[in-house]
Scaffold this active site. Structure first.
Site, PDB file in Angstrom:
ATOM      1  N   LYS A  54       0.818  -1.226   0.000  1.00 52.87           N
ATOM      2  CA  LYS A  54       0.000   0.000   0.000  1.00 52.87           C
ATOM      3  C   LYS A  54       0.847   1.270   0.000  1.00 52.87           C
ATOM      4  CE  LYS A  54      -1.764  -1.039   3.689  1.00 52.87           C
ATOM      5  NZ  LYS A  54      -1.702  -0.959   4.991  1.00 52.87           N
TER       6      LYS A  54
ATOM      7  N   ARG B  94      -9.738   1.593   8.995  1.00 55.96           N
ATOM      8  CA  ARG B  94      -9.505   0.144   9.019  1.00 55.96           C
ATOM      9  C   ARG B  94     -10.420  -0.587   9.977  1.00 55.96           C
ATOM     10  NH1 ARG B  94      -3.475  -1.303   9.631  1.00 55.96           N
ATOM     11  NH2 ARG B  94      -2.984   0.742   8.878  1.00 55.96           N
TER      12      ARG B  94
ATOM     13  N   ARG C   5      11.255  -7.608   4.683  1.00 53.88           N
ATOM     14  CA  ARG C   5      11.352  -6.187   5.005  1.00 53.88           C
ATOM     15  C   ARG C   5      11.947  -5.994   6.407  1.00 53.88           C
ATOM     16  NH1 ARG C   5       5.973  -2.553   5.169  1.00 53.88           N
ATOM     17  NH2 ARG C   5       5.746  -3.377   7.256  1.00 53.88           N
TER      18      ARG C   5
ATOM     19  N   ARG D 183      11.476  -2.780  11.407  1.00 54.73           N
ATOM     20  CA  ARG D 183      10.290  -2.278  12.111  1.00 54.73           C
ATOM     21  C   ARG D 183       9.946  -3.203  13.269  1.00 54.73           C
ATOM     22  NH1 ARG D 183       5.329  -0.408   8.200  1.00 54.73           N
ATOM     23  NH2 ARG D 183       4.098  -1.481   9.776  1.00 54.73           N
TER      24      ARG D 183
ATOM     25  N   ARG E 238      -1.299  -8.959  13.054  1.00 58.51           N
ATOM     26  CA  ARG E 238      -1.791  -7.864  12.205  1.00 58.51           C
ATOM     27  C   ARG E 238      -2.646  -8.394  11.059  1.00 58.51           C
ATOM     28  NH1 ARG E 238       3.755  -5.942  10.868  1.00 58.51           N
ATOM     29  NH2 ARG E 238       2.850  -4.578   9.296  1.00 58.51           N
TER      30      ARG E 238
HETATM   31  P1  ADP Z   1       0.386  -2.218   8.016  1.00 59.79           P
HETATM   32  O1  ADP Z   1      -0.742  -2.024   7.051  1.00 59.79           O
HETATM   33  O2  ADP Z   1       1.536  -2.953   7.438  1.00 59.79           O
HETATM   34  O3  ADP Z   1      -0.056  -2.799   9.337  1.00 59.79           O
HETATM   35  P2  ADP Z   1       0.551   0.656   8.655  1.00 59.79           P
HETATM   36  O4  ADP Z   1       1.754   1.508   8.491  1.00 59.79           O
HETATM   37  O5  ADP Z   1      -0.658   0.990   7.849  1.00 59.79           O
HETATM   38  O6  ADP Z   1       1.074  -0.809   8.353  1.00 59.79           O
HETATM   39  O7  ADP Z   1       0.114   0.645  10.203  1.00 59.79           O
HETATM   40  C1  ADP Z   1       1.045   0.347  11.213  1.00 59.79           C
HETATM   41  C2  ADP Z   1       0.359   0.400  12.579  1.00 59.79           C
HETATM   42  O8  ADP Z   1      -0.113   1.741  12.837  1.00 59.79           O
HETATM   43  C3  ADP Z   1      -0.875  -0.482  12.760  1.00 59.79           C
HETATM   44  O9  ADP Z   1      -0.545  -1.823  13.089  1.00 59.79           O
HETATM   45  C4  ADP Z   1      -1.579   0.239  13.908  1.00 59.79           C
HETATM   46  O10 ADP Z   1      -0.964  -0.036  15.151  1.00 59.79           O
HETATM   47  C5  ADP Z   1      -1.336   1.701  13.581  1.00 59.79           C
HETATM   48  N1  ADP Z   1      -2.428   2.244  12.737  1.00 59.79           N
HETATM   49  C6  ADP Z   1      -2.304   2.701  11.464  1.00 59.79           C
HETATM   50  N2  ADP Z   1      -3.500   3.107  10.992  1.00 59.79           N
HETATM   51  C7  ADP Z   1      -4.407   2.913  11.984  1.00 59.79           C
HETATM   52  C8  ADP Z   1      -5.794   3.113  12.117  1.00 59.79           C
HETATM   53  N3  ADP Z   1      -6.526   3.591  11.110  1.00 59.79           N
HETATM   54  N4  ADP Z   1      -6.385   2.803  13.292  1.00 59.79           N
HETATM   55  C9  ADP Z   1      -5.671   2.318  14.313  1.00 59.79           C
HETATM   56  N5  ADP Z   1      -4.358   2.080  14.262  1.00 59.79           N
HETATM   57  C10 ADP Z   1      -3.716   2.372  13.115  1.00 59.79           C
END
Ligand code: ADP
Length: 188
Positions: free
Chosen positions: A14, A89, A126, A132, A143
Site C-alpha cells: 500500500k 480500518r 522487510r 520495524r 496484524r
Molecule cells: P500495516 O498495514 O503494514 O499494518 P501501517 O503503516 O498501515 O502498516 O500501520 C502500522 C500500525 O499503525 C498499525 O498496526 C496500527 O498499530 C497503527 N495504525 C495505522 N492506521 C491505523 C488506524 N486507522 N487505526 C488504528 N491504528 C492504526
C-alpha cells in the site's frame, strides 16, 4: 477534487503504491501508519501513546486516531484531494470518515490483494532491511488476523457502495502500479 483510499493487508505494498499514485495524480498521500511512526520517532505525546499498540500489532484507539485524521484532513493541502492509506480500518472508522467528509464522499477505494503466506514472506524480508518493531512473525500474524477480522468489513461496506476497484498486488512493483493506475482510469 480526487478523494481516494488505498486498502490492503499488511505487506500488500500500500505505502509504495500510495506514494506513486499520489505523485501521478498530484494529491497528498496521508498514511496513518507513517504519521504514527514519525510521532514515535520524535517522541511526541501522541507517539508515546501510540507506540505500545503499534509494537504489539494492535490498532491505536479510535479516540486518538480519529482526531489525528480529522486534523490532518483539515489542512490546506488536503483541500485539493487526497489518498488515504491505513484509514479507515474498522467499521467504526468508516462511520467517522463519513462524518468528516459529509457530502464530499470518497470517489474510489483501491483494494490491493495478496495471499497471507506471500504477505508474511514479504514482511519478514522487510524486517531484515528496515527493522520495524512490528515486523516479527508473531506480530505480523496478529496484524493479518486483525485485517481479516476488522478491516475486511471496511472493504465490504465500500463494495456495497460500488466504489471498490480490486487490484492484484502480486508481482513486480511497476506492474502493480500500472494495474492500479489502469483501475483508476489513468493512461499508463
Ligand atoms: P500495516 O498495514 O503494514 O499494518 P501501517 O503503516 O498501515 O502498516 O500501520 C502500522 C500500525 O499503525 C498499525 O498496526 C496500527 O498499530 C497503527 N495504525 C495505522 N492506521 C491505523 C488506524 N486507522 N487505526 C488504528 N491504528 C492504526
Amino acid at each position: 477534487m480526487t478523494k481516494l483510499l488505498i486498502i490492503g493487508p499488511p505487506g500488500s505494498g500500500k505505502g509504495t503504491q500510495a506514494a506513486r499514485i499520489s505523485e501521478r495524480l498530484n494529491v497528498v498521500a496521508i498514511s496513518t501508519g507513517d504519521i504514527f511512526r514519525a510521532n514515535v520517532k520524535e517522541q511526541t505525546e501522541l507517539g508515546l501513546e501510540a507506540k505500545k499498540y503499534i509494537d504489539a500489532g494492535n490498532f491505536v484507539p479510535d479516540s486518538v486516531t480519529n482526531n489525528m485524521v480529522r486534523d490532518r484532513l483539515a489542512q490546506a493541502d488536503a483541500a485539493e484531494g487526497f489518498l488515504l492509506d491505513g484509514y479507515p480500518r474498522t467499521s467504526a472508522q468508516v462511520d467517522e470518515l463519513d462524518s468528516i467528509l459529509g457530502d464530499e464522499a470518497l470517489d474510489a477505494v483501491l483494494q490491493l490483494t495478496a495471499d497471507d503466506e506471500e504477505l508474511i514472506a514479504r514482511l519478514l524480508k522487510r524486517a531484515q532491511i528496515e527493522g520495524r518493531a512490528d515486523d516479527t512473525e508473531d506480530v505480523i500474524r496478529h496484524r493479518l488476523a486483525l485485517y481479516h477480522e476488522q478491516t475486511q468489513v471496511v472493504v465490504d461496506r465500500y463494495l456495497d457502495r460500488g466504489i471498490v476497484r480490486q487490484v492484484d498486488g502480486l508481482g513486480d512493483i511497476d506492474d502493480v502500479t500500472a494495474r492500479v493506475l489502469n483501475a483508476l482510469g489513468q493512461n499508463v
